[in-house]
Design a protein around this motif. Structure first.
Motif, PDB file in Angstrom:
ATOM      1  N   ALA A 355       0.836  -1.207   0.000  1.00 30.69           N
ATOM      2  CA  ALA A 355       0.000   0.000   0.000  1.00 30.69           C
ATOM      3  C   ALA A 355       0.868   1.254   0.000  1.00 30.69           C
ATOM      4  CB  ALA A 355      -0.928  -0.016   1.215  1.00 30.69           C
ATOM      5  N   LYS A 356       1.986   1.225   0.730  1.00 28.55           N
ATOM      6  CA  LYS A 356       2.897   2.375   0.760  1.00 28.55           C
ATOM      7  C   LYS A 356       3.445   2.667  -0.634  1.00 28.55           C
ATOM      8  CE  LYS A 356       7.179   4.061   2.886  1.00 28.55           C
ATOM      9  NZ  LYS A 356       8.284   3.753   3.827  1.00 28.55           N
ATOM     10  N   SER A 357       3.838   1.613  -1.359  1.00 29.04           N
ATOM     11  CA  SER A 357       4.396   1.819  -2.695  1.00 29.04           C
ATOM     12  C   SER A 357       3.351   2.378  -3.667  1.00 29.04           C
ATOM     13  CB  SER A 357       4.983   0.511  -3.239  1.00 29.04           C
ATOM     14  OG  SER A 357       3.978  -0.342  -3.759  1.00 29.04           O
ATOM     15  N   TYR A 358       2.067   2.184  -3.350  1.00 26.41           N
ATOM     16  CA  TYR A 358       0.985   2.716  -4.180  1.00 26.41           C
ATOM     17  C   TYR A 358       0.550   4.110  -3.723  1.00 26.41           C
ATOM     18  CZ  TYR A 358       0.140  -1.322  -7.159  1.00 26.41           C
ATOM     19  OH  TYR A 358       0.257  -2.303  -8.128  1.00 26.41           O
ATOM     20  N   GLY A 359       1.251   4.669  -2.747  1.00 24.37           N
ATOM     21  CA  GLY A 359       0.997   6.044  -2.345  1.00 24.37           C
ATOM     22  C   GLY A 359       0.076   6.223  -1.161  1.00 24.37           C
ATOM     23  N   TYR A 360      -0.401   5.155  -0.520  1.00 20.39           N
ATOM     24  CA  TYR A 360      -1.285   5.289   0.633  1.00 20.39           C
ATOM     25  C   TYR A 360      -0.459   5.519   1.904  1.00 20.39           C
ATOM     26  CZ  TYR A 360      -4.646   3.358  -2.654  1.00 20.39           C
ATOM     27  OH  TYR A 360      -5.434   3.163  -3.762  1.00 20.39           O
ATOM     28  N   GLU A 361      -1.036   6.274   2.815  1.00 16.83           N
ATOM     29  CA  GLU A 361      -0.366   6.570   4.073  1.00 16.83           C
ATOM     30  C   GLU A 361      -0.891   5.721   5.225  1.00 16.83           C
ATOM     31  OE1 GLU A 361      -0.403  10.732   4.912  1.00 16.83           O
ATOM     32  OE2 GLU A 361       0.232  11.293   2.887  1.00 16.83           O
ATOM     33  N   TYR A 362      -2.121   5.256   5.110  1.00 22.39           N
ATOM     34  CA  TYR A 362      -2.735   4.439   6.164  1.00 22.39           C
ATOM     35  C   TYR A 362      -3.474   3.259   5.529  1.00 22.39           C
ATOM     36  CZ  TYR A 362      -2.018   8.595   9.063  1.00 22.39           C
ATOM     37  OH  TYR A 362      -1.470   9.653   9.713  1.00 22.39           O
ATOM     38  N   VAL A 363      -3.594   2.199   6.331  1.00 25.37           N
ATOM     39  CA  VAL A 363      -4.416   1.057   5.933  1.00 25.37           C
ATOM     40  C   VAL A 363      -5.365   0.755   7.088  1.00 25.37           C
ATOM     41  CG1 VAL A 363      -4.480  -1.385   5.286  1.00 25.37           C
ATOM     42  CG2 VAL A 363      -2.633   0.097   4.435  1.00 25.37           C
ATOM     43  N   GLN A 364      -6.656   0.641   6.772  1.00 21.91           N
ATOM     44  CA  GLN A 364      -7.681   0.309   7.763  1.00 21.91           C
ATOM     45  C   GLN A 364      -8.207  -1.081   7.475  1.00 21.91           C
ATOM     46  OE1 GLN A 364      -9.691   2.282  10.465  1.00 21.91           O
ATOM     47  NE2 GLN A 364      -9.676   0.075  10.767  1.00 21.91           N
ATOM     48  N   PHE A 365      -8.031  -2.003   8.425  1.00 30.16           N
ATOM     49  CA  PHE A 365      -8.542  -3.363   8.284  1.00 30.16           C
ATOM     50  C   PHE A 365      -9.878  -3.455   9.014  1.00 30.16           C
ATOM     51  CE2 PHE A 365      -3.929  -3.731   7.942  1.00 30.16           C
ATOM     52  CZ  PHE A 365      -3.787  -4.511   6.799  1.00 30.16           C
ATOM     53  N   THR A 366     -10.913  -3.930   8.321  1.00 26.11           N
ATOM     54  CA  THR A 366     -12.232  -4.045   8.938  1.00 26.11           C
ATOM     55  C   THR A 366     -12.760  -5.471   8.804  1.00 26.11           C
ATOM     56  OG1 THR A 366     -13.419  -3.436   6.902  1.00 26.11           O
ATOM     57  CG2 THR A 366     -12.736  -1.643   8.347  1.00 26.11           C
ATOM     58  N   ASN A 367     -13.707  -5.802   9.705  1.00 30.51           N
ATOM     59  CA  ASN A 367     -14.405  -7.098   9.715  1.00 30.51           C
ATOM     60  C   ASN A 367     -13.463  -8.269   9.977  1.00 30.51           C
ATOM     61  OD1 ASN A 367     -16.960  -8.365   9.535  1.00 30.51           O
ATOM     62  ND2 ASN A 367     -16.415  -9.219   7.549  1.00 30.51           N
ATOM     63  N   ALA A 368     -12.344  -8.018  10.634  1.00 32.66           N
ATOM     64  CA  ALA A 368     -11.448  -9.115  11.011  1.00 32.66           C
ATOM     65  C   ALA A 368     -12.046  -9.845  12.212  1.00 32.66           C
ATOM     66  CB  ALA A 368     -10.060  -8.596  11.351  1.00 32.66           C
ATOM     67  N   PRO A 369     -11.882 -11.182  12.299  1.00 33.71           N
ATOM     68  CA  PRO A 369     -12.445 -11.930  13.432  1.00 33.71           C
ATOM     69  C   PRO A 369     -11.696 -11.689  14.747  1.00 33.71           C
ATOM     70  CG  PRO A 369     -11.193 -13.393  11.997  1.00 33.71           C
ATOM     71  CD  PRO A 369     -11.247 -12.063  11.299  1.00 33.71           C
ATOM     72  N   ILE A 370     -10.514 -11.092  14.676  1.00 35.31           N
ATOM     73  CA  ILE A 370      -9.757 -10.755  15.882  1.00 35.31           C
ATOM     74  C   ILE A 370      -9.305  -9.308  15.785  1.00 35.31           C
ATOM     75  CG2 ILE A 370      -8.978 -13.106  16.388  1.00 35.31           C
ATOM     76  CD1 ILE A 370      -6.357 -12.464  15.020  1.00 35.31           C
ATOM     77  N   ASP A 371      -8.980  -8.717  16.930  1.00 39.99           N
ATOM     78  CA  ASP A 371      -8.577  -7.309  16.950  1.00 39.99           C
ATOM     79  C   ASP A 371      -7.072  -7.120  16.853  1.00 39.99           C
ATOM     80  OD1 ASP A 371     -11.180  -6.473  17.139  1.00 39.99           O
ATOM     81  OD2 ASP A 371     -11.161  -6.254  19.323  1.00 39.99           O
ATOM     82  N   GLN A 372      -6.312  -8.124  17.294  1.00 37.34           N
ATOM     83  CA  GLN A 372      -4.868  -7.947  17.419  1.00 37.34           C
ATOM     84  C   GLN A 372      -4.114  -9.018  16.643  1.00 37.34           C
ATOM     85  OE1 GLN A 372      -3.997  -5.425  19.741  1.00 37.34           O
ATOM     86  NE2 GLN A 372      -1.797  -5.486  19.389  1.00 37.34           N
TER      87      GLN A 372
END
Length: 395
Positions: A355-372
């Motif tokens: 994602a960094k190489s594509y120019g994004y600064e943040y990644v938000q992961f959603t709907n994961a079965p665990i938090d950590q």
């Protein structure tokens, strides 16, 4: 529901007319048979609730205890019958006490066994949690640290592996660059021989001056020429440098084989997908086909065993993406099997670097079965890493 006196007398009369069946089997033996049958039935049925066998046993005991009293409750109370009743009551009282004791022992044994099993499972879980997971990135670069960007190549000279050497802030960056061959453990890391031995560097604002020395040779083949240019790109574009100026023994540049003699090489970062090389380093694979981010993630599911390169996204993990400003939102599919393990942590870091190489600064992961996963808290946006493949030289 209560019965009338006539109904009770009729019931007693019918019971007394039943044929007499003698069974000399000890009551405890009979109980043991019932318990054994219940135990066998438990084994045959596989995993069931631990309370069912105990309940079945109690029911059987209750039948043994109370049926005789029902039969003899309203029988004529002559002396012989009274003596027999007393004798039978004593027998059943002893049997009841022995049975209750056995049941309590059985329940205590089951509880102890279950507690021991839970303790073993907890110990195993603790051991897994204690095993540190390996991180392939540096998430934040503080003011007390400088980074020397080195680079090597795979043994077949097809891909460049960036290395981030961490040094103290008061160290001289140029000194480390000019002795990089001391820190590049290519043989130990399973990399090809270090190409830039004896080469010195001088970093300027937007360019780097490279003195190749008298013994430098690019070698034969276009792959060597490509690797040379890609190594310089990996080493100096993180500083905002976009040009390499080459000085050789005759100051005519360097012979890059099919590309001729070159004096200047433009340095430009490209979109890359990250896989795992030799299970030691995250490896950027240049995007030469102008892939979308979804296509890039799809490529990260592919191994390249002939180059000792492993995929970083498992096939059984599915997700969708969308863009919100400078944030890439990754939504996992319902039912995805995701654990707090090394494979998942490597996947998260490879996705962050891609994602960094594509120019994004943040990644938000959603709907994961665990938090950590590792030290990554998924419900919150995660900043893309500062560096990849860090090696600390400060100690």
């Amino acid at each position: 529901m209560s019965r009338t006196d006539n109904e009770q007398q009729e019931l007693i009369q019918n019971i007394q007319e039943l044929p007499v069946i003698k069974d000399n089997t000890e009551k405890i033996a009979l109980y043991n048979r019932i318990s054994s049958a219940v135990s066998n039935n438990k084994k045959n049925k596989g995993k069931t609730s631990k309370f069912i066998p105990a309940s079945a046993t109690l029911i059987a005991v209750a039948l043994l205890i109370f049926i005789p009293f029902i039969l003899f409750q309203n029988m004529p109370a002559n002396e012989e019958n009274q003596n027999a009743d007393m004798q039978m009551a004593d027998t059943y009282s002893e049997s009841k006490e022995a049975t209750e004791s056995g049941i309590m022992n059985r329940i205590e044994e089951d509880s102890s066994s279950n507690a021991a099993g839970q303790a073993v499972e907890q110990e195993q879980s603790n051991r897994i949690a204690e095993v540190p997971m390996e991180s392939y990135v540096l998430n934040e670069n503080d003011d007390r640290t400088k980074v020397v960007h080195g680079a090597g190549s795979d043994v077949q000279q097809q891909y460049v592996i960036p290395i981030s050497f961490l040094i103290a802030d008061n160290e001289n960056l140029h000194d480390y660059y000019n002795k990089l061959d001391r820190y590049m453990k290519n043989d130990e890391w399973g990399l090809n021989e270090y190409m830039l031995k004896g080469v010195t560097f001088e970093l300027k604002k937007s360019e780097v001056l490279i003195n190749l020395g008298e013994e430098f040779s690019i070698g034969e083949g276009s792959s060597n020429a490509n690797i040379f240019a890609e190594m310089l790109t990996a080493m100096f574009t993180p500083y905002g440098i976009n040009k390499a100026v080459l000085h050789s023994k005759d100051n005519n540049g360097v012979d890059l084989g099919p590309y001729g003699t070159i004096q200047k090489i433009p340095l430009q970062e490209t979109k890359t997908v990250y896989k795992l090389y030799n299970r030691q380093f995250l490896l950027p694979v240049s995007d030469s086909e102008d892939l979308t981010i979804d296509q890039a993630f799809s490529e990260m599911r592919n191994d390249q065993k002939e180059f000792n390169i492993d995929r970083t996204i498992p096939d059984d993990i599915q997700f969708t993406t969308k863009v919100t400003g400078n944030t890439l939102v990754i939504t996992f599919q319902e039912g995805d099997h995701i654990e707090n393990g090394q494979e998942e942590m490597t996947m998260i870091e490879a996705m962050l670097m891609t994602a960094k190489s594509y120019g994004y600064e943040y990644v938000q992961f959603t709907n994961a079965p665990i938090d950590q996963i590792g030290h990554y808290y998924l419900p919150e946006p995660i900043s893309v890493p500062a560096e990849v493949n860090p090696i600390d030289l400060r100690n």
